[in-house]
Write a protein that holds these residues in place. Structure first.
Motif, short mmCIF file in Angstrom:
data_model
loop_
_atom_site.label_atom_id
_atom_site.label_comp_id
_atom_site.label_asym_id
_atom_site.label_seq_id
_atom_site.Cartn_x
_atom_site.Cartn_y
_atom_site.Cartn_z
N LEU A 135 5.22 15.76 -7.18
CA LEU A 135 4.00 14.51 -7.23
C LEU A 135 4.10 14.19 -5.85
N LEU A 136 5.35 13.93 -5.13
CA LEU A 136 5.60 13.38 -3.68
C LEU A 136 4.44 14.05 -2.78
N GLU A 169 2.23 5.48 0.25
CA GLU A 169 2.28 4.26 1.10
C GLU A 169 1.87 3.03 0.20
N LYS A 170 0.93 3.44 -0.79
CA LYS A 170 0.56 2.44 -1.75
C LYS A 170 1.46 2.34 -2.99
N ILE A 171 2.10 3.39 -3.46
CA ILE A 171 2.93 3.39 -4.57
C ILE A 171 4.38 2.91 -4.27
N GLY A 192 12.77 11.91 -8.52
CA GLY A 192 12.50 12.73 -7.50
C GLY A 192 11.33 12.44 -6.56
N TYR A 193 10.66 11.46 -6.92
CA TYR A 193 9.45 10.90 -6.22
C TYR A 193 9.96 9.87 -5.25
N PHE A 194 10.89 9.19 -5.51
CA PHE A 194 11.36 8.04 -4.87
C PHE A 194 12.70 7.77 -5.41
N LEU A 197 6.60 -1.52 4.91
CA LEU A 197 5.63 -0.69 4.32
C LEU A 197 4.12 -1.13 4.21
N LEU A 198 3.97 -2.41 3.85
CA LEU A 198 2.87 -3.15 3.55
C LEU A 198 2.10 -3.52 5.13
#
Length: 250
Positions: free
Chosen positions: A86-87, A96-98, A151-153, A247-248
């Protein structure tokens, strides 16, 4: 380089004891000017030695849990691979949104961890009865989904594992912590193997975090139980909040 190495040591120790050490390393990598997805991939590769080091440090508590770990490892493998896919499959703008939302979720879990632990302990005391070895499909499904998250973050995946296992298994928290370190190592390991062949990462950052986290994993296993969890939580929340702000505004 010194800051990244120090972040690796901190993350290795924190991951072994509490979880969520990536809330230290990830913002430091962002602060060096690294793009968010590259930072996430480099971080996942770098923290693996710390996860393995922590698992080795807790090897006494792993005694007699081989069947449980074998079963849970299948879910961790599948989840970690799905999360890593998914990443890379989703566009960087999605990441950047998630990720600010995931970091926020991780921080909430860090803050609520004492209450979760207390509720788990009370529930266990009320239940009495013999220990359940693996809690069946409910825990397996939960851990697999947590593996997708990891696995994604990877930040705070350990806290999610501890919450799930603590709520569904009648077992001491130290023994569950040992299992958690193995599961984190598996999720990070399978994600990293996937990233090695398909993602862009920074070798210098990976090497610095790897060396630091391996050292930190041993420190966490030896002296982590003596450190104040409240201080660790405050540090993680402060750094994680800074990461969300960064990040924002990235």
């Amino acid at each position: 380089m010194l800051a990244v190495f120090a972040a690796g040591v901190s993350a290795g120790a924190i991951n072994t004891v509490v979880g969520s050490g990536s809330l230290i390393t990830f913002p430091v990598l962002l602060a060096t000017g690294m793009p968010p997805v590259t930072a996430a991939v480099s971080n996942t590769l770098g923290v693996i030695p710390g996860s393995i080091s922590g698992a080795v440090g807790y090897r006494k508590e792993l005694t007699g849990q081989s069947r449980r770990i074998l079963k849970m490892s299948i879910g961790a493998l599948l989840g970690g691979l799905a999360g890593a896919t998914l990443l890379l499959a989703l566009p960087p703008t999605a990441f950047e949104k998630i990720v600010p939302a995931l970091v926020g979720l991780a921080l909430v879990l860090v803050v609520l961890q004492p209450q979760i632990t207390r509720r788990v302990r009370r529930r266990r005391e009320r239940a009495g009865g013999p220990a359940r070895p693996d809690s069946g499909p409910l825990l397996f499904t939960g851990l697999t989904l947590a593996g997708v998250y990891g696995g994604y973050f990877p930040a705070a995946q350990g806290i999610i594992y501890m919450s799930l296992m603590g709520a569904l298994l009648d077992e001491t928290l130290q023994r569950l912590n040992a299992v958690k370190n193995v599961l984190v190592a598996i999720v990070n390991g399978v994600a990293a193997l996937f990233f090695l062949f398909s993602a862009r990462f920074d070798w210098t950052a990976v090497a610095l975090i790897a060396a630091g986290s391996a050292l930190g994993g041993q420190i966490g296993a030896k002296v982590g139980r003596r450190l104040s969890p409240a201080v660790l939580r405050m540090l993680i929340v402060a750094v994680g909040t800074a990461a969300i702000v960064h990040l924002l505004h990235h």
